[in-house]
Design a protein around this motif. Structure first.
Motif, PDB file in Angstrom:
ATOM      1  N   UNK A  51       0.837  -1.205   0.000  1.00 24.54           N
ATOM      2  CA  UNK A  51       0.000   0.000   0.000  1.00 24.54           C
ATOM      3  C   UNK A  51       0.874   1.257   0.000  1.00 24.54           C
ATOM      4  N   UNK A  52       1.919   1.244   0.829  1.00 25.29           N
ATOM      5  CA  UNK A  52       2.827   2.391   0.908  1.00 25.29           C
ATOM      6  C   UNK A  52       3.543   2.618  -0.419  1.00 25.29           C
ATOM      7  N   UNK A  53       4.045   1.536  -1.014  1.00 37.05           N
ATOM      8  CA  UNK A  53       4.742   1.655  -2.293  1.00 37.05           C
ATOM      9  C   UNK A  53       3.808   2.142  -3.395  1.00 37.05           C
ATOM     10  N   UNK A  54       2.577   1.658  -3.351  1.00 33.72           N
ATOM     11  CA  UNK A  54       1.600   2.086  -4.352  1.00 33.72           C
ATOM     12  C   UNK A  54       1.292   3.575  -4.209  1.00 33.72           C
ATOM     13  N   UNK A  55       1.158   4.039  -2.962  1.00 34.54           N
ATOM     14  CA  UNK A  55       0.923   5.462  -2.732  1.00 34.54           C
ATOM     15  C   UNK A  55       2.088   6.324  -3.191  1.00 34.54           C
ATOM     16  N   UNK A  56       3.311   5.899  -2.858  1.00 33.52           N
ATOM     17  CA  UNK A  56       4.505   6.636  -3.297  1.00 33.52           C
ATOM     18  C   UNK A  56       4.607   6.630  -4.816  1.00 33.52           C
ATOM     19  N   UNK A  57       4.277   5.477  -5.426  1.00 30.09           N
ATOM     20  CA  UNK A  57       4.309   5.394  -6.882  1.00 30.09           C
ATOM     21  C   UNK A  57       3.318   6.348  -7.526  1.00 30.09           C
ATOM     22  N   UNK A  58       2.138   6.493  -6.915  1.00 21.70           N
ATOM     23  CA  UNK A  58       1.151   7.427  -7.451  1.00 21.70           C
ATOM     24  C   UNK A  58       1.634   8.862  -7.416  1.00 21.70           C
ATOM     25  N   UNK A  59       2.321   9.247  -6.340  1.00 22.88           N
ATOM     26  CA  UNK A  59       2.856  10.607  -6.245  1.00 22.88           C
ATOM     27  C   UNK A  59       3.981  10.830  -7.252  1.00 22.88           C
ATOM     28  N   UNK A  60       4.819   9.808  -7.446  1.00 24.85           N
ATOM     29  CA  UNK A  60       5.902   9.927  -8.430  1.00 24.85           C
ATOM     30  C   UNK A  60       5.342  10.054  -9.849  1.00 24.85           C
TER      31      UNK A  60
END
Length: 238
Positions: free
Chosen positions: A206-215
């Motif tokens: 979930x954290x990686x997916x959120x960071x990926x969305x911001x990137x």
């Protein structure tokens, strides 16, 4: 949902505290309902896209899914031309085609044929779902890029533009995703609760997916969607 608290924090940081945070939200979100409502378009498209991808994965083998979904690279170029007026040279179109071809060549087509013979699922439905997801992904991404690059009304709003747009997007995406979750998995939610099965690995995803969305949003704002597609396809190839 994971991105929203981070974006709200960054808006407060750019605004210099609670007062600036409230002023930014009021001037850029509440006082511009038309601009805020425009974010409902990509929010709805992303929600439908996510559900189409689940349907595709349920009916297609991974290589076929991966190959078909990479057509979003070509769709992105087409929508960039239509919506942003971005012209690509012949060499750039050739590069996009070679990139798509590269993702095809690195896929395990032999395994795909083996699974196709084994049966299971509805390949035609899966193909239609993944193709629809590719079109929606390209269309919503180019649309959101146009919103991200729209000039802000003040210097502070310009600095917070990336975070404000994500707040506007999350305002619509979160309730839409919640309604979809209740519609599809209401029985499981009532029986086991919202966070059933969430362990450390799931929270990390979930954290990686959120960071990926911001990137991805940052790439759209400071570069463009075609660069984003190159990065995603190169990640598959490498």
């Amino acid at each position: 949902a994971a991105k929203l608290p981070c974006c709200l924090y960054m808006v407060a940081r750019v605004g210099g505290g609670c007062r600036g945070f409230v002023e930014l939200l009021q001037s850029e979100v509440l006082n511009q309902p038309g601009e805020t409502l425009k974010c409902a378009v990509p929010a709805l498209a992303y929600t439908v896209q996510g559900n189409l991808l689940f349907a595709a994965l349920s009916n297609l083998d991974p290589p076929t899914y991966q190959i078909t979904y990479q057509t979003k690279t070509l769709f992105t170029a087409v929508f960039s031309r239509m919506m942003l007026g971005r012209r690509l040279a012949h060499s750039q179109w050739l590069a996009l085609f070679l990139l798509f071809l590269g993702t095809v060549l690195v896929s395990d087509l032999k395994e795909a044929r083996h699974r196709a013979r084994a049966g299971g699922g509805k390949p035609l439905l899966g193909f239609a779902a993944v193709l629809g997801a590719a079109v929606l992904s390209s269309l919503s991404s180019v649309y959101f890029e146009r919103m991200l690059k729209k000039p802000a009304r003040s210097a502070m709003a310009d600095r917070a533009g990336l975070w404000l747009r994500n707040v506007q997007l999350g305002t619509f995406a979160l309730p839409l995703a919640g309604l979809t979750m209740v519609w599809n998995d209401g029985l499981q939610l009532r029986s086991y609760g919202l966070l059933h099965g969430f362990d450390g690995v799931v929270w990390l995803v979930v954290l990686l997916n959120g960071c990926g969305g911001l990137l991805v949003a940052a790439t759209m704002k400071y570069a463009d969607n075609i660069v984003k597609c190159f990065a995603a396809a190169l990640a598959i190839i490498t």
